[in-house]
Design an enzyme around this catalytic site. Structure first.
Site, PDB file in Angstrom:
ATOM      1  N   VAL A  46       0.917  -1.180   0.048  1.00  0.00           N
ATOM      2  CA  VAL A  46       0.015   0.141  -0.044  1.00  0.00           C
ATOM      3  C   VAL A  46       1.096   1.264   0.005  1.00  0.00           C
ATOM      4  CG1 VAL A  46      -1.651   1.285   1.410  1.00  0.00           C
ATOM      5  CG2 VAL A  46      -2.050  -1.252   1.267  1.00  0.00           C
ATOM      6  N   CYS A  47       2.084   1.156   0.807  1.00  0.00           N
ATOM      7  CA  CYS A  47       2.784   2.534   0.835  1.00  0.00           C
ATOM      8  C   CYS A  47       3.217   3.007  -0.475  1.00  0.00           C
ATOM      9  CB  CYS A  47       4.056   2.108   1.609  1.00  0.00           C
ATOM     10  SG  CYS A  47       3.597   1.474   3.228  1.00  0.00           S
ATOM     11  N   PRO A  48       3.891   2.135  -1.578  1.00  0.00           N
ATOM     12  CA  PRO A  48       4.196   2.832  -2.702  1.00  0.00           C
ATOM     13  C   PRO A  48       2.899   3.624  -3.517  1.00  0.00           C
ATOM     14  CG  PRO A  48       4.259   0.627  -2.955  1.00  0.00           C
ATOM     15  CD  PRO A  48       4.120   1.076  -1.506  1.00  0.00           C
ATOM     16  N   GLU A  50       0.726   5.034  -2.026  1.00  0.00           N
ATOM     17  CA  GLU A  50       0.269   6.436  -1.509  1.00  0.00           C
ATOM     18  C   GLU A  50       1.193   7.144  -1.496  1.00  0.00           C
ATOM     19  OE1 GLU A  50      -1.919   5.527   2.793  1.00  0.00           O
ATOM     20  OE2 GLU A  50       0.287   4.918   2.663  1.00  0.00           O
ATOM     21  N   LEU A  51       2.648   6.897  -1.446  1.00  0.00           N
ATOM     22  CA  LEU A  51       3.586   8.011  -1.809  1.00  0.00           C
ATOM     23  C   LEU A  51       3.699   8.191  -3.172  1.00  0.00           C
ATOM     24  CD1 LEU A  51       6.448   5.821   0.317  1.00  0.00           C
ATOM     25  CD2 LEU A  51       5.369   8.060   0.912  1.00  0.00           C
TER      26      LEU A  51
END
Length: 187
Positions: A46-48, A50-51
């Site tokens: 999920v992090c990439p 969002e970033l």
């Protein structure tokens, strides 16, 4: 939570930004609007997304006078490796802060107990270094940079227009409210 309207605590860290390692501290935050965008870990799922979403809005945020600091407990070296190996992360022009000591993550109260990872959390900080908005989501729930932009615009509007507030779903250019006795029970 008690963190809204509190001043950010002192910190020192190394960040990766635009191909370089740079030293940052709380003094780099004062005098401008800032977003601290905490996420659990590099090279995840999920992090990439969002970033990358924030990276797509970064130029617009910069025009609004906002600096972005993404923060995880990975090192600045790991941030560089991720930046170099991922097409999505390679778009990032904002600070990727290494917080391997957990100092910043703990200062904001978003360290996962016993895991050494940050919660998925966003903090909007005004030019005085005071926290104006917080968003924290569960592990599997990604954030939306468009909503972050709306929230920044609302906070900036309220700061420039004392005595006015932005109602739910407020968008730039729409009517605001001026709280008064006359409005009680009329909304």
């Amino acid at each position: 939570m008690g963190i809204i309207n509190s001043e950010i605590k002192p910190f020192n860290a190394t960040a990766f930004k635009r191909g370089e390692f740079v030293e940052i501290s709380e003094t780099d935050v004062k005098g401008k609007w800032s977003v601290f965008f905490f996420y659990p870990a590099d090279f995840t799922f999920v992090c990439p997304t969002e970033l990358g979403d924030v990276a797509d809005k970064y130029a617009e945020l910069q025009k609004m006078g906002v600096e972005v600091f993404s923060v995880s407990t990975d090192t600045h070296f790991t941030h560089k490796a991720w930046h170099d190996s991922s097409e999505t992360i390679n778009k990032i022009q904002y600070y990727m802060v290494g917080d391997q000591t957990g100092n910043i993550t703990n200062n904001f109260g978003v360290m996962r107990e016993g895991q050494g990872l940050a919660d998925r959390a966003t903090f909007l900080i005004d030019p005085d270094g005071v926290i104006q908005a917080v968003e924290i989501t569960a592990e599997g729930v990604g954030r939306d940079a468009s909503e972050l932009m709306r929230r920044v615009k609302a906070a900036q509007y309220v700061r420039k227009h004392p005595g006015e507030v932005c109602p739910a779903k407020w968008q730039e250019g729409e009517a605001t409210l001026s709280p008064s006795l006359d409005l009680v029970g009329k909304i």
